[in-house]
Scaffold this active site. Structure first.
Site, PDB file in Angstrom:
ATOM      1  N   HIS A  87       0.855  -1.192   0.000  1.00  0.00           N
ATOM      2  CA  HIS A  87       0.000   0.000   0.000  1.00  0.00           C
ATOM      3  C   HIS A  87       0.887   1.236   0.000  1.00  0.00           C
ATOM      4  O   HIS A  87       1.824   1.339   0.797  1.00  0.00           O
ATOM      5  CB  HIS A  87      -0.897   0.013   1.244  1.00  0.00           C
ATOM      6  CG  HIS A  87      -1.711   1.272   1.353  1.00  0.00           C
ATOM      7  ND1 HIS A  87      -2.858   1.484   0.612  1.00  0.00           N
ATOM      8  CD2 HIS A  87      -1.526   2.396   2.087  1.00  0.00           C
ATOM      9  CE1 HIS A  87      -3.347   2.682   0.896  1.00  0.00           C
ATOM     10  NE2 HIS A  87      -2.563   3.261   1.788  1.00  0.00           N
ATOM     11  N   ASP A 166     -15.354   2.561   7.250  1.00  0.00           N
ATOM     12  CA  ASP A 166     -14.317   3.534   6.882  1.00  0.00           C
ATOM     13  C   ASP A 166     -14.908   4.597   5.966  1.00  0.00           C
ATOM     14  O   ASP A 166     -14.609   5.786   6.100  1.00  0.00           O
ATOM     15  CB  ASP A 166     -13.125   2.841   6.202  1.00  0.00           C
ATOM     16  CG  ASP A 166     -12.113   3.869   5.741  1.00  0.00           C
ATOM     17  OD1 ASP A 166     -11.605   4.609   6.594  1.00  0.00           O
ATOM     18  OD2 ASP A 166     -11.859   3.982   4.527  1.00  0.00           O
ATOM     19  N   ARG A 173     -14.815  12.652   8.646  1.00  0.00           N
ATOM     20  CA  ARG A 173     -13.506  13.281   8.918  1.00  0.00           C
ATOM     21  C   ARG A 173     -13.217  14.389   7.913  1.00  0.00           C
ATOM     22  O   ARG A 173     -12.667  15.436   8.256  1.00  0.00           O
ATOM     23  CB  ARG A 173     -12.403  12.216   8.870  1.00  0.00           C
ATOM     24  CG  ARG A 173     -12.431  11.277  10.066  1.00  0.00           C
ATOM     25  CD  ARG A 173     -11.562  10.068   9.818  1.00  0.00           C
ATOM     26  NE  ARG A 173     -10.180  10.426   9.582  1.00  0.00           N
ATOM     27  CZ  ARG A 173      -9.324   9.674   8.908  1.00  0.00           C
ATOM     28  NH1 ARG A 173      -9.690   8.510   8.401  1.00  0.00           N
ATOM     29  NH2 ARG A 173      -8.087  10.056   8.742  1.00  0.00           N
ATOM     30  N   SER A 188      -7.987   3.509   9.216  1.00  0.00           N
ATOM     31  CA  SER A 188      -8.623   3.629   7.902  1.00  0.00           C
ATOM     32  C   SER A 188      -7.859   2.800   6.863  1.00  0.00           C
ATOM     33  O   SER A 188      -8.441   2.006   6.118  1.00  0.00           O
ATOM     34  CB  SER A 188      -8.643   5.115   7.507  1.00  0.00           C
ATOM     35  OG  SER A 188      -8.992   5.286   6.172  1.00  0.00           O
ATOM     36  N   LYS A 192      -9.016  -1.447   5.475  1.00  0.00           N
ATOM     37  CA  LYS A 192      -9.267  -1.795   4.072  1.00  0.00           C
ATOM     38  C   LYS A 192      -8.287  -2.860   3.598  1.00  0.00           C
ATOM     39  O   LYS A 192      -8.646  -3.791   2.886  1.00  0.00           O
ATOM     40  CB  LYS A 192      -9.150  -0.544   3.199  1.00  0.00           C
ATOM     41  CG  LYS A 192     -10.337   0.389   3.393  1.00  0.00           C
ATOM     42  CD  LYS A 192     -10.194   1.679   2.639  1.00  0.00           C
ATOM     43  CE  LYS A 192      -9.160   2.578   3.231  1.00  0.00           C
ATOM     44  NZ  LYS A 192      -9.233   3.977   2.910  1.00  0.00           N
TER      45      LYS A 192
HETATM   46  N1  URA Z   1      -5.794   7.165   3.201  1.00  0.00           N
HETATM   47  C1  URA Z   1      -6.785   6.415   3.749  1.00  0.00           C
HETATM   48  O1  URA Z   1      -7.167   5.386   3.209  1.00  0.00           O
HETATM   49  N2  URA Z   1      -7.331   6.851   4.901  1.00  0.00           N
HETATM   50  C2  URA Z   1      -6.940   7.967   5.542  1.00  0.00           C
HETATM   51  O2  URA Z   1      -7.473   8.267   6.586  1.00  0.00           O
HETATM   52  C3  URA Z   1      -5.922   8.730   4.960  1.00  0.00           C
HETATM   53  C4  URA Z   1      -5.347   8.294   3.784  1.00  0.00           C
END
Ligand code: URA
Length: 450
Positions: A87, A166, A173, A188, A192
Site C-alpha cells: 500500500h 471507513d 472526517r 482507515s 481496508k
Molecule cells: N488514506 C486512507 O485510506 N485513509 C486515511 O485516513 C488517509 C489516507
C-alpha cells in the site's frame, strides 16, 4: 452488582475527558454507527475527541478490527502461499503497483491488491489500469480470489462491501477537519487492507511536497504506527519511507503512467521507478518467504524482468480482467492525447526542485485527476516531466511536455508547470529514494500505548 455498560454518550465523554483507553467501547461505537443507533454528529464528536486525545495502540487495533468487520473480509484460504500486498500512501507519478504486483507474483508470492482511485493531487492505480481498453477493476470477491489463484495477482478497486465503516467515517472526517490524525489514518488504511485476506503488507509511506505527509517526522510516526498496529493485528508488516518531493518517474497521467510501468517490466523505465519497485518488491518476497534476504530478492526480481516472466504475468492478469493484454508489449496501444505543449527552461542552470504538488494539481486541472470522488478522468492526457532535480539545463531546453486535447485551454496550465521547476546555479543535495525502513523491531512504542 456489575456496572451498567456505558451509554454511547458516556463513551464519547470518556474520550473527550482523556479517560484510559477502552477497546470494547470502540467496537460498540462502530457497531452502533453501522446499525444507525449512533448519529453521524455523535461519531463526528468522538472523532474530534480522538483528534485531541489520541488512541492507544490497543484502541487503534480495536478500531481497525471493528471497521474491517463492518463489511466483507475476503477469504483467500484457497490460494496457497503467503499472500502479500503493498500500500502506498499516495503521490504524484506513482505507478509502481502496476509493475510491482506482476513481478512479485512472477517470483511466486500471491498478490491480492485492492487499489484506490485518484483524489486530490495524487493519482490512483485503478484510474491508471482503466486506461487499458476493456480492463475491469470492479470484480466480485470470488472472481478476485480465482484470478489471484490462477494468475498470481489481481488488482481491483475498492468495493462497497469492503470496510463500509471507513467510508462513513472518512466522509465525516473530511468535513470535520479530523483527517490528519495518525490513529484514525492507521485504522482507515489497515481496515481496508486487512479485509483483503492478506498475511503480510509492505507499506510505502511517502514523504515530501507531493505526499500526504509533507514532513519526515510525521511520516515516520505514521509508518511506525502502521507497523505496530498491523503487527498487533497478526500480520507481518514492513514500511519504507520514500521520497515524494519531485514527481516519480517521467509520466504523470493515467495511460502514460501505465505505459511507464510496462517499460519497467520490459527492462527499461526511469531509475527511480525501477528502484522503488525493487525496494518494495524485495520486502514483499522476503515477507512472502520466497527470499531469505533483500539482496537475493532483488536478484530474483531482476531475473523476472530479464526473462519477461513479470510481463507475462501482467498480460495474463489484464486478460483475466477483460483488458487487451497486447498493451504490455505494445505501449503505443494506450491512449495518448495528440497535442503537446512544451515547457522550456527560462535560463541555463541546474534543476534544483520539481514541485510534485504543483505538477499533480496541474495534471488534475488537465483532466487526468479528479477533485470530487464522482468525477471521470481522461486517460489520454498528462505531463511528461523530462528534467529531474540535479539535471543540467540550457535556456530554451524542454523541461516538461503537456499532452493535451485542447492547446489553448491548456496554456495557463503549462505556465503552472513551468513554475513548478526551480532552476539554480548549484546542483541540489542528492536525496535518497528510500529514506528509512521500519519493521516490528525498529518501531518505537507509542507514548501511553496499551
Ligand atoms: N488514506 C486512507 O485510506 N485513509 C486515511 O485516513 C488517509 C489516507
Amino acid at each position: 452488582m456489575p456496572a451498567a455498560p456505558a451509554t454511547l454518550v458516556e463513551i464519547i465523554a470518556a474520550k473527550r475527558d482523556g479517560a484510559p483507553g477502552d477497546p470494547a467501547a470502540i467496537e460498540r461505537l462502530v457497531a452502533a454507527l453501522m446499525s444507525g443507533e449512533l448519529a453521524d454528529y455523535q461519531m463526528a464528536a468522538w472523532l474530534m475527541a480522538v483528534f485531541f486525545r489520541g488512541l492507544s495502540d490497543a484502541e487503534t487495533v480495536a478500531l481497525t478490527d471493528a471497521m474491517l468487520r463492518s463489511g466483507q473480509v475476503l477469504d483467500l484460504s484457497r490460494v496457497p502461499g503467503i499472500k502479500v500486498d503493498k500500500h502506498s500512501t499516495g503521490g504524484v507519478g506513482d505507478k509502481v503497483s502496476i509493475c510491482l504486483a506482476p513481478l512479485v507474483a512472477a517470483c511466486g508470492v500471491p498478490v491480492p491488491m485492492v487499489c484506490g482511485r485518484g483524489l486530490g493531487h495524487t493519482g490512483g492505480t485503478v484510474d491508471k489500469l482503466e486506461a487499458i481498453e476493456g480492463f475491469r477493476a470492479q470484480l466480485d470477491a470470488s472472481d478476485f480470489a480465482a484470478i489471484v489463484e490462477r494468475v498470481g495477482c489481481c488488482m481491483i478497486g475498492q468495493t462497497a462491501e469492503i470496510a463500509p465503516a471507513d467510508k462513513r467515517m472518512y466522509a465525516l472526517r473530511d468535513v470535520t477537519a479530523t483527517v490528519e490524525c495518525i490513529p484514525l489514518i492507521v485504522a482507515s488504511i489497515l481496515s481496508k487492507k486487512l479485509a483483503e485476506g492478506i498475511d503480510a503488507l509492505v507499506l510505502d509511506v511517502k514523504v515530501g511536497r507531493g505526499a500526504f505527509m509533507k514532513d519526515a517526522g510525521a511520516a515516520r510516526a505514521l509508518a511506525e504506527a502502521l507497523v505496530r498496529v498491523g503487527t498487533r493485528a497478526g500480520k507481518k508488516v514492513v514500511a519504507l519511507l520514500t521520497d515524494m518531493d519531485a514527481p516519480m518517474g517521467v509520466a504523470v497521467g493515467n495511460a502514460i503512467e501505465t505505459a511507464e510501468a510496462f517499460d519497467v517490466l520490459a527492462g527499461g523505465g526511469p531509475a527511480d521507478v525501477v528502484e522503488c519497485t525493487l525496494a518494495l518488491g524485495a520486502e514483499m518476497l522476503v515477507l512472502g518467504g520466497k527470499a531469505t534476504d533483500t539482496a537475493g530478492a532483488r536478484a530474483a526480481l531482476r531475473a523476472a524482468i530479464a526473462s519477461g516472466a513479470g510481463a507475462r504475468v501482467a498480460e495474463r492478469m489484464i486478460e483475466a480482467q477483460g483488458g487487451d493484454p497486447r498493451v504490455v508489449a505494445d505501449r503505443a496501444r494506450l491512449a495518448r492525447a495528440a497535442e503537446a505543449i512544451v515547457v522550456v527552461a527560462p535560463r541555463d542552470g541546474t534543476v534544483a526542485r520539481v514541485d510534485a504538488l504543483a505538477v499533480g494539481l496541474a495534471a488534475v486541472a488537465m483532466g487526468a485527476g479528479r477533485s470530487r470522488a464522482d468525477q471521470p478522468v481522461d486517460p489520454a492526457v498528462g505531463i511528461l516531466v523530462e528534467k529531474r532535480p540535479g539535471d543540467g539545463v540550457r535556456a530554451g531546453e524542454p523541461l516538461a511536455r503537456l499532452l493535451v486535447r485542447d492547446r489553448s485551454a491548456a496554456l495557463p496550465i503549462a505556465e503552472r508547470v513551468r513554475a513548478a521547476f526551480t532552476i539554480d546555479d548549484a546542483p541540489p543535495a542528492p536525496r535518497p529514494l528510500v529514506l528509512d525502513r521500519i519493521d516490528d523491531r525498529s518501531s518505537t512504542p507509542a507514548a501511553g500505548s496499551g
